[in-house]
Every structure is written in structure tokens, then in C-alpha cells.
Design an enzyme around this catalytic site. Structure first.
Site, PDB file in Angstrom:
ATOM      1  N   ASP A 206      -8.491  63.897 -34.957  1.00 53.25           N
ATOM      2  CA  ASP A 206      -8.516  63.529 -33.549  1.00 53.25           C
ATOM      3  C   ASP A 206      -8.692  62.021 -33.356  1.00 53.25           C
ATOM      4  O   ASP A 206      -9.607  61.580 -32.675  1.00 53.25           O
ATOM      5  CB  ASP A 206      -9.679  64.314 -32.899  1.00 53.25           C
ATOM      6  CG  ASP A 206      -9.777  64.080 -31.400  1.00 53.25           C
ATOM      7  OD1 ASP A 206      -8.734  63.952 -30.757  1.00 53.25           O
ATOM      8  OD2 ASP A 206     -10.916  64.020 -30.901  1.00 53.25           O
ATOM      9  N   GLU A 447     -15.113  68.630 -41.352  1.00 50.55           N
ATOM     10  CA  GLU A 447     -14.521  69.838 -40.792  1.00 50.55           C
ATOM     11  C   GLU A 447     -13.315  70.358 -41.566  1.00 50.55           C
ATOM     12  O   GLU A 447     -12.246  70.574 -40.986  1.00 50.55           O
ATOM     13  CB  GLU A 447     -14.153  69.617 -39.317  1.00 50.55           C
ATOM     14  CG  GLU A 447     -15.371  69.356 -38.451  1.00 50.55           C
ATOM     15  CD  GLU A 447     -15.073  69.425 -36.953  1.00 50.55           C
ATOM     16  OE1 GLU A 447     -13.882  69.481 -36.585  1.00 50.55           O
ATOM     17  OE2 GLU A 447     -16.024  69.419 -36.169  1.00 50.55           O
ATOM     18  N   TYR A 500     -19.983  72.127 -30.523  1.00 54.99           N
ATOM     19  CA  TYR A 500     -19.613  71.661 -29.179  1.00 54.99           C
ATOM     20  C   TYR A 500     -19.856  72.760 -28.161  1.00 54.99           C
ATOM     21  O   TYR A 500     -18.946  73.165 -27.445  1.00 54.99           O
ATOM     22  CB  TYR A 500     -18.147  71.181 -29.182  1.00 54.99           C
ATOM     23  CG  TYR A 500     -18.012  69.842 -29.866  1.00 54.99           C
ATOM     24  CD1 TYR A 500     -18.195  68.666 -29.152  1.00 54.99           C
ATOM     25  CD2 TYR A 500     -17.762  69.758 -31.230  1.00 54.99           C
ATOM     26  CE1 TYR A 500     -18.115  67.431 -29.783  1.00 54.99           C
ATOM     27  CE2 TYR A 500     -17.685  68.528 -31.863  1.00 54.99           C
ATOM     28  CZ  TYR A 500     -17.860  67.365 -31.141  1.00 54.99           C
ATOM     29  OH  TYR A 500     -17.795  66.139 -31.742  1.00 54.99           O
ATOM     30  N   GLU A 536     -22.502  66.235 -35.266  1.00 57.77           N
ATOM     31  CA  GLU A 536     -21.714  65.909 -34.063  1.00 57.77           C
ATOM     32  C   GLU A 536     -22.140  66.842 -32.949  1.00 57.77           C
ATOM     33  O   GLU A 536     -22.402  68.029 -33.204  1.00 57.77           O
ATOM     34  CB  GLU A 536     -20.205  66.134 -34.279  1.00 57.77           C
ATOM     35  CG  GLU A 536     -19.513  65.105 -35.122  1.00 57.77           C
ATOM     36  CD  GLU A 536     -17.987  65.342 -35.213  1.00 57.77           C
ATOM     37  OE1 GLU A 536     -17.398  65.938 -34.277  1.00 57.77           O
ATOM     38  OE2 GLU A 536     -17.424  64.927 -36.230  1.00 57.77           O
TER      39      GLU A 536
END
Ligand code: BDP
Length: 648
Positions: A206, A447, A500, A536
Site C-alpha cells: 500500500d 503481513e 484495524y 499497526e
């Protein structure tokens, strides 16, 4: 020294030898000294993208054989910078394939006439694959966009009357399933939808795949017999600092070494001879993270003098921070004291320059880290420039050093070809960054699909290899898999988890964060019994968008999401959670998608480094944690430390 430790040093010595062979020498940062000169080739280079259909015109016509401008039209391209955003051409912004850089360098006469001088060309970062020629002669190739590589060009520049040399660098930014990071070239063959031969670059990460010469290209000299590499490992025994060193010399077997360790006042505190040894520093000043100790980030200087036959000398000085790192079941220890990471994830990213190195941006970022009270960051998702790590050493900022293993999700990317390259990248990374006290842990990936079957062998091999390269630092990778399906987690020292909640699912439902985060921590800890870092978490906020009750993308939503995470983190940091790193320090550019509004907006600062509301929340929090750690209590205002002139 205990037998266990001496066995380790021997093993390390052997390993270092074998690695040095695998890596063909050291990669000491080029520095001036009485025996070394450095010439940076920053500035404007000639540039040309190969727009031919097969992108191979440059090789077919051998553009490296003559000045690039004779091959066709060239642009002025600043180095360091990414080439993508420098012009108004969409075709260049999104270009995939070979681009060509070239410039002439004027060399001092002593470099070209004295065969006792070794002239080295060093490229600090060329993303992604680079081929280099000097005066039309091929000198080196390198795979990987974030680590330096070199060529000894002495013979080339010393073979004729010329005192200039022409450096040509072809760079290809194509990513395949076996590169790091991986990617795929996708051909769109439906001619009712796409022009003939149309292809795009697909990636599973990303951030924008910026490319070019991202860091300085330098020429430097050494004597023909020279200090090739230095490795330092420090230990602490009561109040005695132990500095173990290994020095490799190339060019001759006959040399003498003198090693002096100097304190910050320039006073010699220990002295050694020989290519390896242990220096003892009584009442040593340890290297501490800033905010943790009254005397942070103390750096000694290891001054190495090599004298070879014919009275050739080489000098190199290495900053040394004496500190230890260790991990228990629930703690991360620096110098034996629990360390809590309250920090950020970053990117090397800025307007116009892309990933190009930029001193003003760098210093601004460090000033913002201090404003924030951040004591650490992860080099998400690739190694940052060496200047960044040098500043972290001086300022006492703790670093989790991550390799470009981001987006490893395709089954092919777990095969032997990928693994072999990944092992090499870890060798290059450890070789470059091993001596930085600020670096306290290696991260081998971000990830990956670590629940896929081959991930078990892949991560076992990768982590074992990295631990063999460096016996002193813990190793991790950053996971977004489930605690009970992650096949790499058994091999890491610290569990790093990204989540998230109420962003990529349960949209808008901030009320579920605490229960979900609590389960996340409990599950991971029960399963693995290792310290955990929330590596994160975050939410996009478009600066200036407001709403109450908070809607997604508003500054209030980002703030509220963080505050919900913090409530759980505050409980768990008393137990086994050893850190929290916000995603992200600043907004950054990504490839275009309906999920992104001019890039990723999860920064607590904008891309121009202005604070969003969430930055103030984090600032309160980080200084509160820092003051607690330093025993000042939560009432102490951040300004206590912040208003003090920051002395480096
Ligand atoms: C995480 C990735 C990071 C992304 C972030 C996001 O590690 O690179 O930018 O998500 O989606 O999964 O903002």
C-alpha cells in the site's frame, strides 16, 4: 568471559567470515578520514526512459557506450529523487521498465594517477534492479531497491589520461513474484478493452512504487590495502562495558591494526591491537533511548588505524553505543530495563521527491518525533537510508529495522527462488546496519500470508538465518494473520500484530474496539507466551473533515479510534504488551484506487507534516508514558523535557 559467551564469539567470528564471503566484503558507510576522500554525485543527471515496446532499445542500441544525449532526447533528473513525480507526464509517473541515468564526474588527479589509491563507486539505493557502466564498461549489477552496492573502479579510471569518468546506470522498477517486495506484471489481452501489448504492474502493498536513484551516488577512495569491514558487539558486565570488535582488511595479508575507543570528550578509554578483541570500559556510559535516562544516547568512537607494508595507512572511525537488548516472555529489555515502544511507523515519502532522500524533511521528521514524545519507529516497509539510522544512534530513537518483505502473499513468493533472495537481502541488511545501537530488532516481513502452508518452512529458515547473522538482536515479522493459524509466529522472538478494528470491518462501530482488541491480545499471548507489540493500528482522516458523532474519515473518528485502542493498551502494557506503533506517522502516496483519496490518509501528520487532531492525542499520551517511565508521574507536562534544548 563465560564459556557460553566465548563459544558465541567464536561462532560469530566464523559466521562473519562465511557471510563476508557470501556478501563479497563489507559495506562501511563512506566517510572522510586522513586516508579517505568522498565525492557525492548529487545533482542533475541525464535521464531517459526506454519507451520502446519491449523496453530493451537501450540495451539493443547500447546506450551506455556513448553519452546518453547522443542516443536521443534526455531530461534533467535530480538525484536523489524518484523520477515519477518530477515531470507532468503520466507516462513517466506510471512507467514500468528500464530508465537510464548518466552523468560525468571530474576526478582529482591523485585519484586517477596514483595506483595506490582505490576508487570506489557506491550507489546507496537504486530501485529496483540496476546495471552500472563506467566509461561504457560494465562494472556491477544489483537487485533490490533499498540497500547499497559498490564497484571498485580504480583500474578503469587509472588506465588512461582522462580525469573524468562517465557513469551510466540503467534501472528497472519491474516487480515479479520473486522480487522483494513482490509484484506481478499483468498483461491485458482483451483488445476490445486495451491497446495491443497493454500491461500493468500489480502489487500487494500500500505505497506508491516510486523508483530511481533514491539516495546519493558517491565516489570514495581508500588506500589499496584498506579496512573493509568492522563489526562491533557490546555487552555490559556490572558497570563495565565490553566492546567486542572484528576488523577485516583487504588488499594485503601484512598489516597492523591499532584500535582506540574514545569517549565523547575525545579521551581514550580503551585500546587494542589485532583484528579482533575485547575492549573493557569501566564505569561505561551506556547508550539509552532518549526519554528513558538522564544521559541518553552516549556514543563512543572506535578509531581504527591500519598500517600495511610500504607505510600505507587507512583510518576509519565508527560510532559505538554500548547497550544490550534482550527479550523475556513478557518484556523487551534494553540494558536490562523494560522498554516500551511508544512510536510510529513511517515511510520514506514526500511530495515531488517521492522516496528521494531529503535532509530538510528528515530533520523535520525527527523534530516531529520529539514533539510527539515518540521513542521508536519501524522502518516500514523497507530499509531506510543510513543517515536516518545515524541520527537515531545520536538522538536515542529506537528502531525496528524492516527488510522489504512486504506483500508476500502469492504461493510462488514462498518458493526457493524467493527464499534465496530474501536470505541475501537479510545478509545485506545485517551487513549494513549491524553496528547501529539504535537498531534493536530485525523485521523480516510485513503481513505475509503466514497462514499458508509453506510459510512455516519459509519463516523458520529466514529467521534462523537472520539470527545466525546476528546473535544479539531479536527477530520478528509483522503479522495480520490469526493467532491460531500463523505458521511463522513460533519462530519470532516478539509477536508484532497489526489490526484495524472498526476500520476495515465493523465500519463506524467504535464501540467494538475494546472487546476485539482485548481478545486479540489474550489469544496471541495465551498461544505463544511472547511479548507483543501492536505494530499497526489507525484510521484514515482527511484533514479538515469534522463530524460528531464521528463519521469515518473525519479527524474525530481517527481520534476516537485511537483512544479506544489506548484504553486496552494501558491495561495490557502492565502485562505483556511491550509497544504500540501508530499507522502512520504521516500521510503518504499509494497507487490509485477507490479506497484511497490522494494516497493513504492514516497519518497523524499530513504529507506536508502538519498535525491532525489525533497528533495531539498521541502527544499527550506518549509524553505521559515517557514521564511515567522516567518516574516523573503523569502530572508532569510534556514541556518539561520538550522545552529543554535538544542536545545531540
Ligand atoms: C496494513 C499495511 C500497511 C497499509 C495499512 C493500511 O501493513 O502497509 O498501509 O494496512 O491499509 O495492512 O492503511
Amino acid at each position: 568471559m563465560s564459556p557460553k559467551w566465548s563459544a558465541c564469539w567464536v561462532a560469530l567470528g566464523q559466521l562473519l567470515c562465511s557471510c563476508a564471503l557470501a556478501l563479497k566484503g563489507g559495506m562501511l558507510f563512506p566517510k572522510e578520514s586522513p586516508s579517505r576522500e568522498v565525492k557525492a554525485l548529487d545533482g542533475l543527471w541525464h535521464f531517459r526512459a526506454d519507451l520502446s515496446n519491449n523496453r530493451l532499445q537501450g540495451f539493443e542500441e547500447q546506450w551506455y557506450r556513448q553519452p546518453l544525449r547522443e542516443s536521443g532526447p534526455t531530461l534533467d533528473m535530480p538525484v536523489p529523487s524518484s523520477f515519477n513525480d518530477i515531470t507532468q507526464e503520466a507516462a513517466l509517473q506510471n512507467f514500468i521498465g528500464w530508465v537510464w541515468y548518466e552523468r560525468e564526474a571530474v576526478l582529482p588527479r591523485s585519484w586517477t594517477q596514483d595506483s595506490g589509491t582505490r576508487v570506489v563507486l557506491r550507489i546507496n539505493s537504486a530501485h529496483y534492479y540496476a546495471v552500472v557502466w563506467v566509461n561504457g564498461i560494465h562494472v556491477v549489477e544489483h537487485e533490490g531497491g533499498h540497500l547499497p552496492f559498490e564497484a571498485d573502479i580504480s583500474k578503469l579510471v587509472q588506465s588512461g589520461p582522462l580525469t573524468t569518468c562517465r557513469i551510466t546506470i540503467a534501472i528497472n522498477n519491474t516487480l515479479t513474484p520473486h522480487t522483494l517486495p513482490p509484484g506481478t506484471i499483468v498483461y491485458k489481452t482483451d483488445t476490445s478493452m486495451y491497446p495491443k501489448g497493454y500491461f500493468i504492474q500489480d502489487t500487494n502493498f500500500d505505497f506508491f512504487n516510486y523508483a530511481g536513484l533514491h539516495r546519493s551516488v558517491v565516489l570514495y577512495t581508500t588506500p589499496a590495502t584498506y579496512i573493509d569491514d568492522i563489526t562491533v558487539i557490546t555487552k555490559v558486565d556490572q558497570d563495565v562495558g565490553l566492546v567486542n570488535y572484528w576488523i577485516s582488511v583487504q588488499g594485503s595479508e601484512y598489516f597492523q591494526l591499532e584500535v582506540h575507543l574514545l569517549d565523547e570528550n575525545g579521551k581514550v578509554v580503551a585500546h587494542g591491537t589485532g583484528d579482533q578483541g575485547e575492549l573493557r570500559v569501566p564505569s561505561a556510559n551506556l547508550w539509552w533511548p532518549y526519554l528513558m535516562h538522564e544521559r541518553p544516547a552516549y556514543l563512543y568512537s572506535l578509531k581504527v588505524k591500519m598500517t600495511a607494508a610500504e607505510s600505507v595507512s587507512d583510518f576509519y572511525t565508527l560510532p559505538v553505543g554500548i547497550r544490550t537488548v534482550a527479550v523475556t516472555k513478557s518484556k523487551f529489555l534494553i540494558n536490562g530495563k523494560p522498554f516500551y515502544f511508544h512510536g510510529v511507523n513511517k515511510h520514506e515519502d514526500s511530495d515531488i521527491r517521492g522516496k528521494g532522500f531529503d535532509w530538510p524533511l528528515l530533520i523535520k521528521d525527527f523534530n516531529l518525533l520529539r514533539w510527539l514524545g515518540a521513542n521508536s519507529f519501524r522502518t516500514s516497509h523497507y530499509p531506510y537510508s543510513e543517515e536516518v539510522l545515524q541520527l537515531c544512534d545520536r538522538y536515542g530513537i529506537v528502531v525496528i529495522d524492516e527488510c522489504p518483505g512486504v506483500g508476500i502473499v502469492l504461493p510462488q513468493s514462498f518458493g526457493n527462488e524467493s527464499l534465496r533472495h530474501h536470505l541475501e537481502v537479510m545478509e545485506e541488511l545485517v551487513r549494513r546496519d549491524k553496528n547501529h545501537p539504535a537498531v534493536v530488532m530485525w523485521s523480516v516481513a510485513n503481513e505475509p500470508s503466514s497462514a499458508q502452508k509453506p510459510a512455516a518452512y519459509y519463516f523458520k529458515t529466514l529467521i534462523t538465518h537472520t539470527k545466525a547473522l546476528d546473535l544479539t538482536r531479536p527477530v520478528t515479522f509483522v503479522s495480520n494473520a490469526k493467532y491460531d493459524t500463523d505458521l511463522g509466529a513460533p519462530y519470532v522472538d516478539v509477536i508484532c500484530v497489526n489490526s484495524y478494528f472498526s476500520w476495515y470491518h465493523d465500519y463506524g462501530h467504535l464501540e467494538v474496539i475494546q472487546i476485539q482488541l482485548n481478545s486479540q491480545f489474550e489469544n496471541w499471548y495465551k498461544t505463544h507466551q511472547k511479548p507483543i507489540i501492536q505494530s499497526e493500528y489507525g484510521a484514515d482522516a482527511v484533514p479538515g473533515i469534522h463530524g460528531d458523532p464521528p463519521p469515518m474519515f473525519s479527524e474525530e473518528y481517527q481520534k476516537a479510534l485511537l483512544e479506544n485502542y489506548h484504553l486496552v493498551l494501558d491495561q495490557k502494557r502492565k502485562e505483556y504488551v511491550v509497544g504500540e506503533l501508530i499507522w502512520n506517522f504521516a500521510d503518504f502516496m499509494t497507487s490509485q484506487s477507490p479506497l484511497r483519496v490522494m494516497g493513504n490518509k492514516k497519518g497523524i501528520f499530513t504529507r506536508q507534516r502538519q498535525p491532525k487532531s489525533s497528533a495531539f492525542v498521541l502527544r499527550e499520551r506518549y509524553w505521559r508514558i515517557a514521564n511515567e517511565t522516567r518516574g516523573l508521574g503523569s502530572a508532569a507536562r510534556p514541556q518539561c523535557f520538550g522545552s529543554r534544548p535538544f542536545t545531540f
